[in-house]
Design a protein around this motif. Structure first.
Motif, PDB file in Angstrom:
ATOM      1  N   TRP A  88       0.837  -1.195   0.000  1.00 46.82           N
ATOM      2  CA  TRP A  88       0.000   0.000   0.000  1.00 46.82           C
ATOM      3  C   TRP A  88       0.874   1.249   0.000  1.00 46.82           C
ATOM      4  O   TRP A  88       1.876   1.320   0.708  1.00 46.82           O
ATOM      5  N   VAL A  89       0.478   2.225  -0.805  1.00 44.17           N
ATOM      6  CA  VAL A  89       1.199   3.497  -0.902  1.00 44.17           C
ATOM      7  C   VAL A  89       0.259   4.601  -0.416  1.00 44.17           C
ATOM      8  O   VAL A  89      -0.855   4.749  -0.918  1.00 44.17           O
ATOM      9  N   GLU A  90       0.717   5.360   0.564  1.00 46.40           N
ATOM     10  CA  GLU A  90      -0.105   6.422   1.147  1.00 46.40           C
ATOM     11  C   GLU A  90       0.267   7.776   0.567  1.00 46.40           C
ATOM     12  O   GLU A  90       1.437   8.061   0.321  1.00 46.40           O
ATOM     13  N   THR A  91      -0.735   8.622   0.342  1.00 46.14           N
ATOM     14  CA  THR A  91      -0.522   9.984  -0.168  1.00 46.14           C
ATOM     15  C   THR A  91      -1.225  10.971   0.755  1.00 46.14           C
ATOM     16  O   THR A  91      -2.095  10.597   1.556  1.00 46.14           O
ATOM     17  N   GLU A  92      -0.869  12.217   0.629  1.00 44.07           N
ATOM     18  CA  GLU A  92      -1.601  13.248   1.352  1.00 44.07           C
ATOM     19  C   GLU A  92      -3.005  13.398   0.740  1.00 44.07           C
ATOM     20  O   GLU A  92      -3.214  13.061  -0.428  1.00 44.07           O
ATOM     21  N   PRO A  93      -3.978  13.903   1.502  1.00 47.06           N
ATOM     22  CA  PRO A  93      -5.331  14.046   0.958  1.00 47.06           C
ATOM     23  C   PRO A  93      -5.347  14.874  -0.330  1.00 47.06           C
ATOM     24  O   PRO A  93      -4.803  15.981  -0.382  1.00 47.06           O
ATOM     25  N   LEU A  94      -5.923  14.308  -1.378  1.00 53.13           N
ATOM     26  CA  LEU A  94      -6.104  14.976  -2.670  1.00 53.13           C
ATOM     27  C   LEU A  94      -4.781  15.434  -3.293  1.00 53.13           C
ATOM     28  O   LEU A  94      -4.755  16.325  -4.142  1.00 53.13           O
ATOM     29  N   GLU A  95      -3.673  14.790  -2.918  1.00 57.77           N
ATOM     30  CA  GLU A  95      -2.350  15.184  -3.416  1.00 57.77           C
ATOM     31  C   GLU A  95      -2.182  14.875  -4.895  1.00 57.77           C
ATOM     32  O   GLU A  95      -1.615  15.679  -5.653  1.00 57.77           O
ATOM     33  N   ILE A  96      -2.652  13.711  -5.331  1.00 58.68           N
ATOM     34  CA  ILE A  96      -2.447  13.262  -6.708  1.00 58.68           C
ATOM     35  C   ILE A  96      -3.722  13.484  -7.504  1.00 58.68           C
ATOM     36  O   ILE A  96      -4.802  13.040  -7.104  1.00 58.68           O
ATOM     37  N   HIS A  97      -3.607  14.193  -8.623  1.00 60.79           N
ATOM     38  CA  HIS A  97      -4.777  14.393  -9.471  1.00 60.79           C
ATOM     39  C   HIS A  97      -4.336  14.620 -10.915  1.00 60.79           C
ATOM     40  O   HIS A  97      -3.202  15.015 -11.187  1.00 60.79           O
ATOM     41  N   LYS A  98      -5.245  14.337 -11.834  1.00 59.68           N
ATOM     42  CA  LYS A  98      -4.976  14.551 -13.253  1.00 59.68           C
ATOM     43  C   LYS A  98      -6.299  14.607 -14.007  1.00 59.68           C
ATOM     44  O   LYS A  98      -7.335  14.113 -13.527  1.00 59.68           O
ATOM     45  N   ASP A  99      -6.263  15.190 -15.180  1.00 56.88           N
ATOM     46  CA  ASP A  99      -7.450  15.224 -16.028  1.00 56.88           C
ATOM     47  C   ASP A  99      -7.694  13.849 -16.637  1.00 56.88           C
ATOM     48  O   ASP A  99      -6.778  13.225 -17.187  1.00 56.88           O
ATOM     49  N   LEU A 100      -8.932  13.391 -16.520  1.00 60.28           N
ATOM     50  CA  LEU A 100      -9.362  12.181 -17.208  1.00 60.28           C
ATOM     51  C   LEU A 100     -10.589  12.541 -18.042  1.00 60.28           C
ATOM     52  O   LEU A 100     -11.399  13.391 -17.656  1.00 60.28           O
ATOM     53  N   THR A 101     -10.747  11.875 -19.179  1.00 57.43           N
ATOM     54  CA  THR A 101     -11.844  12.169 -20.102  1.00 57.43           C
ATOM     55  C   THR A 101     -12.959  11.155 -19.901  1.00 57.43           C
ATOM     56  O   THR A 101     -12.742   9.939 -20.027  1.00 57.43           O
ATOM     57  N   TYR A 102     -14.157  11.650 -19.615  1.00 60.31           N
ATOM     58  CA  TYR A 102     -15.298  10.775 -19.337  1.00 60.31           C
ATOM     59  C   TYR A 102     -16.284  10.824 -20.498  1.00 60.31           C
ATOM     60  O   TYR A 102     -16.536  11.889 -21.073  1.00 60.31           O
ATOM     61  N   PRO A 103     -16.868   9.667 -20.871  1.00 58.29           N
ATOM     62  CA  PRO A 103     -17.791   9.605 -22.010  1.00 58.29           C
ATOM     63  C   PRO A 103     -18.960  10.581 -21.861  1.00 58.29           C
ATOM     64  O   PRO A 103     -19.571  10.683 -20.790  1.00 58.29           O
ATOM     65  N   ASN A 104     -19.236  11.307 -22.928  1.00 61.85           N
ATOM     66  CA  ASN A 104     -20.354  12.242 -22.985  1.00 61.85           C
ATOM     67  C   ASN A 104     -20.183  13.432 -22.037  1.00 61.85           C
ATOM     68  O   ASN A 104     -21.101  14.247 -21.898  1.00 61.85           O
ATOM     69  N   ILE A 105     -19.023  13.537 -21.399  1.00 65.33           N
ATOM     70  CA  ILE A 105     -18.773  14.598 -20.423  1.00 65.33           C
ATOM     71  C   ILE A 105     -17.540  15.411 -20.792  1.00 65.33           C
ATOM     72  O   ILE A 105     -17.562  16.638 -20.786  1.00 65.33           O
ATOM     73  N   GLY A 106     -16.448  14.707 -21.117  1.00 68.65           N
ATOM     74  CA  GLY A 106     -15.207  15.391 -21.437  1.00 68.65           C
ATOM     75  C   GLY A 106     -14.215  15.317 -20.293  1.00 68.65           C
ATOM     76  O   GLY A 106     -14.384  14.551 -19.343  1.00 68.65           O
ATOM     77  N   PRO A 107     -13.153  16.119 -20.320  1.00 72.47           N
ATOM     78  CA  PRO A 107     -12.115  16.054 -19.296  1.00 72.47           C
ATOM     79  C   PRO A 107     -12.573  16.663 -17.978  1.00 72.47           C
ATOM     80  O   PRO A 107     -13.248  17.691 -17.960  1.00 72.47           O
ATOM     81  N   ARG A 108     -12.212  15.995 -16.891  1.00 66.14           N
ATOM     82  CA  ARG A 108     -12.502  16.478 -15.541  1.00 66.14           C
ATOM     83  C   ARG A 108     -11.303  16.176 -14.653  1.00 66.14           C
ATOM     84  O   ARG A 108     -10.702  15.108 -14.746  1.00 66.14           O
ATOM     85  N   ASP A 109     -10.975  17.124 -13.775  1.00 65.09           N
ATOM     86  CA  ASP A 109      -9.879  16.929 -12.832  1.00 65.09           C
ATOM     87  C   ASP A 109     -10.268  15.832 -11.837  1.00 65.09           C
ATOM     88  O   ASP A 109     -11.279  15.943 -11.139  1.00 65.09           O
ATOM     89  N   SER A 110      -9.467  14.778 -11.778  1.00 65.46           N
ATOM     90  CA  SER A 110      -9.791  13.584 -10.996  1.00 65.46           C
ATOM     91  C   SER A 110      -8.719  13.361  -9.933  1.00 65.46           C
ATOM     92  O   SER A 110      -7.522  13.425 -10.224  1.00 65.46           O
ATOM     93  N   TYR A 111      -9.156  13.051  -8.715  1.00 62.67           N
ATOM     94  CA  TYR A 111      -8.268  12.979  -7.555  1.00 62.67           C
ATOM     95  C   TYR A 111      -8.190  11.554  -7.027  1.00 62.67           C
ATOM     96  O   TYR A 111      -9.208  10.858  -6.931  1.00 62.67           O
ATOM     97  N   LEU A 112      -6.983  11.150  -6.650  1.00 58.03           N
ATOM     98  CA  LEU A 112      -6.782   9.815  -6.102  1.00 58.03           C
ATOM     99  C   LEU A 112      -7.228   9.787  -4.644  1.00 58.03           C
ATOM    100  O   LEU A 112      -6.786  10.603  -3.829  1.00 58.03           O
ATOM    101  N   LEU A 113      -8.104   8.838  -4.311  1.00 56.35           N
ATOM    102  CA  LEU A 113      -8.617   8.667  -2.948  1.00 56.35           C
ATOM    103  C   LEU A 113      -8.380   7.240  -2.480  1.00 56.35           C
ATOM    104  O   LEU A 113      -8.155   6.329  -3.279  1.00 56.35           O
ATOM    105  N   HIS A 114      -8.482   7.056  -1.186  1.00 55.93           N
ATOM    106  CA  HIS A 114      -8.600   5.692  -0.642  1.00 55.93           C
ATOM    107  C   HIS A 114     -10.047   5.256  -0.786  1.00 55.93           C
ATOM    108  O   HIS A 114     -10.971   6.000  -0.441  1.00 55.93           O
ATOM    109  N   HIS A 115     -10.269   4.040  -1.304  1.00 56.39           N
ATOM    110  CA  HIS A 115     -11.624   3.510  -1.398  1.00 56.39           C
ATOM    111  C   HIS A 115     -11.594   2.016  -1.118  1.00 56.39           C
ATOM    112  O   HIS A 115     -10.698   1.306  -1.568  1.00 56.39           O
ATOM    113  N   GLU A 116     -12.629   1.528  -0.397  1.00 60.92           N
ATOM    114  CA  GLU A 116     -12.534   0.208   0.208  1.00 60.92           C
ATOM    115  C   GLU A 116     -12.505  -0.957  -0.765  1.00 60.92           C
ATOM    116  O   GLU A 116     -11.929  -2.010  -0.465  1.00 60.92           O
ATOM    117  N   GLU A 117     -13.119  -0.820  -1.955  1.00 64.30           N
ATOM    118  CA  GLU A 117     -13.179  -1.998  -2.826  1.00 64.30           C
ATOM    119  C   GLU A 117     -11.810  -2.472  -3.286  1.00 64.30           C
ATOM    120  O   GLU A 117     -11.618  -3.656  -3.598  1.00 64.30           O
TER     121      GLU A 117
END
Length: 439
Positions: free
Chosen positions: A205-234
């Motif tokens: 496991w690699v830990e980061t500061e809250p909302l430290e890592i982010h980048k634009d990702l392109t979503y269908p029918n939406i376009g680019p959005r700034d996306s942030y790496l989070l911890h999520h349980e799945e």
């Protein structure tokens, strides 16, 4: 015949109840229970106004109280309990299920009230007890966690010999026209976002500061959005059940206005989950004040009742948790749907070795319209994308398709019948093969 009891009366529970009423051939007996019975009654009223005829019972229960839960379960005798209450209450509900011989399903893993931390270890500790009791516990059956894990299982079953890179991407491109609001329980939402990030890479496991890592990702029918790496349980269960995964991450979009409000909330201490003392003055006649968290100015506990005369002492110290107070003044997520525009886009971007022995990419996702969700259920799209999968998971159990003794994450079941129902129940999925997944 199936008898199902659902705990919770928020936005997700409202959607799940509507979808259960739409599938009355599977769900023949149904009860909704919550701390406030009036909220359950309102859901039933809205379902019947929409033209669905399922007879639905309601009840009051405190999901923090195992004995109250046991009394309710013993009286109603459900085959399955759907937990759509708060993550704090997972363990009390699981305890009551074991005591009363009920199977269990939830959408989010356990989180202690006094610590902003969540992981599956607390619920996985119940594996042997559920197995010995011959009961099923289905964990994380919302969208993420839930559908995203089933997407992964479907990809592993049909398209990949080895899943090596997994990125779960969650975009809400909707606009609710509020200055600041959360799309589900504000307390849970803010606790989740303000935690440190966490992802899996090369067996650790690699830990980061809250909302430290982010980048634009392109979503269908939406376009680019700034996306942030989070911890999520799945991710925690997926890297165990698919050990070929070299890296697994979770990304979520946030707008700059949302992040600015979040920064202010943190800076002024309103995201705190520890108790603070607030001195209040009681001036209203006929007021009754009882319970924990109150003391008079001399420091001793008080329990005051006044019918027609002013209270003495008039000043009391009240223990409050800032984040819970903030929750009380923020917009209720259940009330956002009417003016919500836009859509969500949630899916899995996968890279690995395909069945032909070559490297391939695969993107499987759903886009959900807030407007369509509201028109069907009166709730916005984030509630819809969680409530529908909860119903489908319950359907899988009631049909005997997801029914085995023990505690399981959703990817440990056959994904095919669930994927089929997603298309039928309002969350159709799309696939893209060998595209640039941007990650």
């Amino acid at each position: 015949m199936s008898r199902v009891l659902m705990i919770g009366a928020g936005g997700v529970a409202t959607v799940a109840a509507f979808k259960i009423a739409q599938n009355a051939d599977v769900f023949t007996e149904f009860m909704i229970a919550s701390r406030r019975k009036a909220k359950c009654d309102k859901i039933v009223e809205d379902i019947h106004k929409a033209g669905y005829k399922l007879d639905i019972k309601t009840a009051q229960v405190d999901a923090d109280d195992v004995e109250q839960l046991k009394a309710l379960f013993s009286d109603y005798k459900p085959e399955l309990v759907i937990n759509l209450a708060l993550p704090y209450q997972d363990l009390t509900i699981m305890e009551a299920c074991l005591a009363c011989g009920c199977s269990y399903l939830d959408t989010a893993n356990y989180e202690p009230k006094d610590e902003a931390h969540f992981e599956y270890s607390w619920q996985w500790a119940y594996r042997e007890r559920f197995k010995e009791a011959g009961l099923t516990a289905i964990l994380g059956c919302g969208f993420d966690p839930g559908v995203t894990s089933i997407y992964t299982a479907y990809a592993a079953k049909h398209h990949f010999k080895e899943i090596q890179y997994l990125d779960i991407v969650d975009c809400n491109a909707g606009d609710h026209h509020k200055a600041f609001a959360t799309n589900f329980n504000p307390e849970i939402n803010i606790r989740e976002i303000t935690q440190k990030g966490l992802y899996w890479e090369d067996g650790k496991w690699v830990e980061t500061e809250p909302l430290e890592i982010h980048k634009d990702l392109t979503y269908p029918n939406i376009g680019p959005r700034d996306s942030y790496l989070l911890h999520h349980e799945e991710i925690e269960s997926l890297v165990i059940n698919y050990p070929t995964i070299r890296r697994a991450r979770f990304w979520m979009t946030f707008g700059q206005q949302y992040l600015k409000h979040l920064e202010v909330i943190q800076n002024i201490g309103m995201s705190r989950i520890d108790e603070v003392i607030y001195e209040a003055e009681l001036v209203e006649e006929g007021l009754e004040v009882r319970g924990k968290g109150l003391e008079n100015t001399s420091g001793s506990d008080i329990s005051l009742t006044s019918n027609h005369s002013p209270l003495t002492p008039k000043k009391v110290k009240v223990k409050i948790i800032p984040l819970q107070f903030l929750k009380a003044v923020l917009p209720n997520p259940q009330d956002l749907g009417e003016n919500y525009e836009g859509e969500t886009s949630i899916g899995c971007r996968i890279r690995g070795i395909g069945n032909d022995g070559k490297e391939h990419t695969y993107y499987v996702y759903n886009n959900c319209s807030h407007r369509a969700a509201y028109e069907e259920t009166g709730m916005q799209g984030v509630s819809y994308t969680t409530g529908v999968p909860a119903m489908i998971g319950a359907m899988m159990f009631c049909k005997g398709l997801w029914k085995k003794a023990g505690v399981f994450n959703v990817e440990e079941f056959d994904p095919d019948p669930f994927m089929e129902q997603l298309n039928k129940q309002g969350l159709p999925w799309e696939e893209q093969f060998d595209v640039d997944i941007e990650l």
